[in-house]
Design a protein around this motif. Structure first.
Motif, PDB file in Angstrom:
ATOM      1  N   ARG A 236      19.818  10.345 -10.101  1.00 61.67           N
ATOM      2  CA  ARG A 236      20.947  10.992  -9.450  1.00 61.67           C
ATOM      3  C   ARG A 236      21.594  12.018 -10.382  1.00 61.67           C
ATOM      4  N   ILE A 237      21.720  11.638 -11.635  1.00 63.68           N
ATOM      5  CA  ILE A 237      22.306  12.537 -12.634  1.00 63.68           C
ATOM      6  C   ILE A 237      21.411  13.736 -12.876  1.00 63.68           C
ATOM      7  N   SER A 238      20.084  13.506 -12.892  1.00 61.25           N
ATOM      8  CA  SER A 238      19.150  14.576 -13.212  1.00 61.25           C
ATOM      9  C   SER A 238      18.674  15.363 -11.992  1.00 61.25           C
ATOM     10  N   GLY A 239      19.152  14.994 -10.816  1.00 59.82           N
ATOM     11  CA  GLY A 239      18.788  15.727  -9.615  1.00 59.82           C
ATOM     12  C   GLY A 239      17.598  15.158  -8.862  1.00 59.82           C
ATOM     13  N   GLY A 240      17.160  13.941  -9.183  1.00 61.44           N
ATOM     14  CA  GLY A 240      16.128  13.261  -8.396  1.00 61.44           C
ATOM     15  C   GLY A 240      14.693  13.495  -8.816  1.00 61.44           C
ATOM     16  N   GLN A 241      14.476  14.151  -9.931  1.00 60.42           N
ATOM     17  CA  GLN A 241      13.103  14.459 -10.342  1.00 60.42           C
ATOM     18  C   GLN A 241      12.610  13.452 -11.379  1.00 60.42           C
ATOM     19  N   ALA A 242      11.365  13.037 -11.233  1.00 66.18           N
ATOM     20  CA  ALA A 242      10.728  12.178 -12.231  1.00 66.18           C
ATOM     21  C   ALA A 242      10.387  13.020 -13.446  1.00 66.18           C
ATOM     22  N   ARG A 243      10.309  12.392 -14.608  1.00 65.10           N
ATOM     23  CA  ARG A 243       9.921  13.139 -15.796  1.00 65.10           C
ATOM     24  C   ARG A 243       8.482  12.954 -16.098  1.00 65.10           C
TER      25      ARG A 243
ATOM     26  N   VAL B 276       5.932  -3.765 -14.710  1.00 64.10           N
ATOM     27  CA  VAL B 276       6.757  -2.962 -13.804  1.00 64.10           C
ATOM     28  C   VAL B 276       7.718  -2.111 -14.632  1.00 64.10           C
ATOM     29  N   GLU B 277       8.330  -2.726 -15.638  1.00 67.89           N
ATOM     30  CA  GLU B 277       9.283  -2.000 -16.475  1.00 67.89           C
ATOM     31  C   GLU B 277       8.638  -0.782 -17.133  1.00 67.89           C
ATOM     32  N   ASP B 278       7.389  -0.917 -17.533  1.00 67.67           N
ATOM     33  CA  ASP B 278       6.676   0.200 -18.160  1.00 67.67           C
ATOM     34  C   ASP B 278       6.469   1.374 -17.205  1.00 67.67           C
ATOM     35  N   ARG B 279       6.471   1.129 -15.916  1.00 62.76           N
ATOM     36  CA  ARG B 279       6.150   2.169 -14.927  1.00 62.76           C
ATOM     37  C   ARG B 279       7.373   2.773 -14.226  1.00 62.76           C
ATOM     38  N   VAL B 280       8.490   2.073 -14.251  1.00 60.73           N
ATOM     39  CA  VAL B 280       9.675   2.516 -13.511  1.00 60.73           C
ATOM     40  C   VAL B 280      10.159   3.896 -13.954  1.00 60.73           C
ATOM     41  N   GLY B 281      10.058   4.217 -15.222  1.00 57.83           N
ATOM     42  CA  GLY B 281      10.533   5.498 -15.727  1.00 57.83           C
ATOM     43  C   GLY B 281       9.783   6.700 -15.186  1.00 57.83           C
ATOM     44  N   ARG B 282       8.640   6.474 -14.563  1.00 60.93           N
ATOM     45  CA  ARG B 282       7.847   7.580 -13.995  1.00 60.93           C
ATOM     46  C   ARG B 282       8.145   7.807 -12.512  1.00 60.93           C
ATOM     47  N   LEU B 283       8.957   6.947 -11.924  1.00 64.26           N
ATOM     48  CA  LEU B 283       9.224   7.047 -10.489  1.00 64.26           C
ATOM     49  C   LEU B 283      10.227   8.149 -10.169  1.00 64.26           C
ATOM     50  N   ASP B 284       9.983   8.837  -9.041  1.00 64.24           N
ATOM     51  CA  ASP B 284      10.998   9.751  -8.529  1.00 64.24           C
ATOM     52  C   ASP B 284      11.950   8.931  -7.650  1.00 64.24           C
TER      53      ASP B 284
ATOM     54  N   ALA C 255      19.209   1.268 -12.359  1.00 64.27           N
ATOM     55  CA  ALA C 255      19.483   2.167 -13.481  1.00 64.27           C
ATOM     56  C   ALA C 255      18.652   3.442 -13.343  1.00 64.27           C
ATOM     57  N   ARG C 256      17.390   3.299 -12.925  1.00 64.06           N
ATOM     58  CA  ARG C 256      16.531   4.477 -12.731  1.00 64.06           C
ATOM     59  C   ARG C 256      17.101   5.381 -11.649  1.00 64.06           C
ATOM     60  N   LEU C 257      17.582   4.786 -10.559  1.00 65.86           N
ATOM     61  CA  LEU C 257      18.169   5.586  -9.478  1.00 65.86           C
ATOM     62  C   LEU C 257      19.428   6.313  -9.963  1.00 65.86           C
ATOM     63  N   ARG C 258      20.246   5.657 -10.788  1.00 66.91           N
ATOM     64  CA  ARG C 258      21.423   6.337 -11.353  1.00 66.91           C
ATOM     65  C   ARG C 258      20.987   7.504 -12.227  1.00 66.91           C
ATOM     66  N   GLN C 259      19.967   7.278 -13.044  1.00 65.51           N
ATOM     67  CA  GLN C 259      19.446   8.330 -13.923  1.00 65.51           C
ATOM     68  C   GLN C 259      18.935   9.518 -13.113  1.00 65.51           C
TER      69      GLN C 259
ATOM     70  N   LEU D  34       0.819  -1.212   0.000  1.00 69.31           N
ATOM     71  CA  LEU D  34       0.000   0.000   0.000  1.00 69.31           C
ATOM     72  C   LEU D  34       0.853   1.262   0.000  1.00 69.31           C
ATOM     73  N   GLU D  35       2.100   1.149   0.431  1.00 70.29           N
ATOM     74  CA  GLU D  35       3.006   2.298   0.484  1.00 70.29           C
ATOM     75  C   GLU D  35       3.774   2.504  -0.823  1.00 70.29           C
ATOM     76  N   LEU D  36       3.624   1.596  -1.762  1.00 72.42           N
ATOM     77  CA  LEU D  36       4.380   1.681  -3.002  1.00 72.42           C
ATOM     78  C   LEU D  36       3.724   2.643  -3.999  1.00 72.42           C
ATOM     79  N   PRO D  37       4.539   3.330  -4.789  1.00 76.99           N
ATOM     80  CA  PRO D  37       4.001   4.294  -5.754  1.00 76.99           C
ATOM     81  C   PRO D  37       3.435   3.643  -7.022  1.00 76.99           C
ATOM     82  N   ILE D  38       3.542   2.334  -7.137  1.00 77.97           N
ATOM     83  CA  ILE D  38       2.985   1.609  -8.276  1.00 77.97           C
ATOM     84  C   ILE D  38       1.827   0.772  -7.759  1.00 77.97           C
ATOM     85  N   ALA D  39       0.626   1.124  -8.194  1.00 79.64           N
ATOM     86  CA  ALA D  39      -0.579   0.436  -7.717  1.00 79.64           C
ATOM     87  C   ALA D  39      -0.540  -1.048  -8.067  1.00 79.64           C
TER      88      ALA D  39
END
Length: 76
Positions: A69-76, A29-37, A63-67, A14-19
């Motif tokens: 980190r480079i972009s400053g932690g914001q989701a796109r 899951v792979e389809d949704r990871v790119g939207r995560l902060d 890989a998303r966390l590395r991305q 219930l605490e996860l950002p992916i319903a």
């Protein structure tokens, strides 16, 4: 890079950002990871390591966390 502390308990679904994460196949899951902060990706990573432990999903989340980190932690 700072990774989530493995001693921190994994969040409950219930605490996860992916319903309905617990029931999703890897491809969904792979389809949704790119939207995560950063916070969301860390929560899902902790949950995945603790409960499902799917290597491709863990690699994608790292890989998303590395991305983020480079972009400053914001989701796109």
């Amino acid at each position: 890079m700072d990774l989530p502390d493995d001693t921190t308990p994994a969040p409950v679904t219930l605490e996860l950002p992916i319903a309905d994460y617990k029931h999703l196949p890897r491809i969904s899951v792979e389809d949704r990871v790119g939207r995560l902060d950063q916070d969301g990706a860390e929560k899902v990573l902790r949950y995945e390591r603790e409960h499902r432990d799917r290597t491709p999903v863990i690699q994608l989340l790292l890989a998303r966390l590395r991305q983020l980190r480079i972009s400053g932690g914001q989701a796109r």
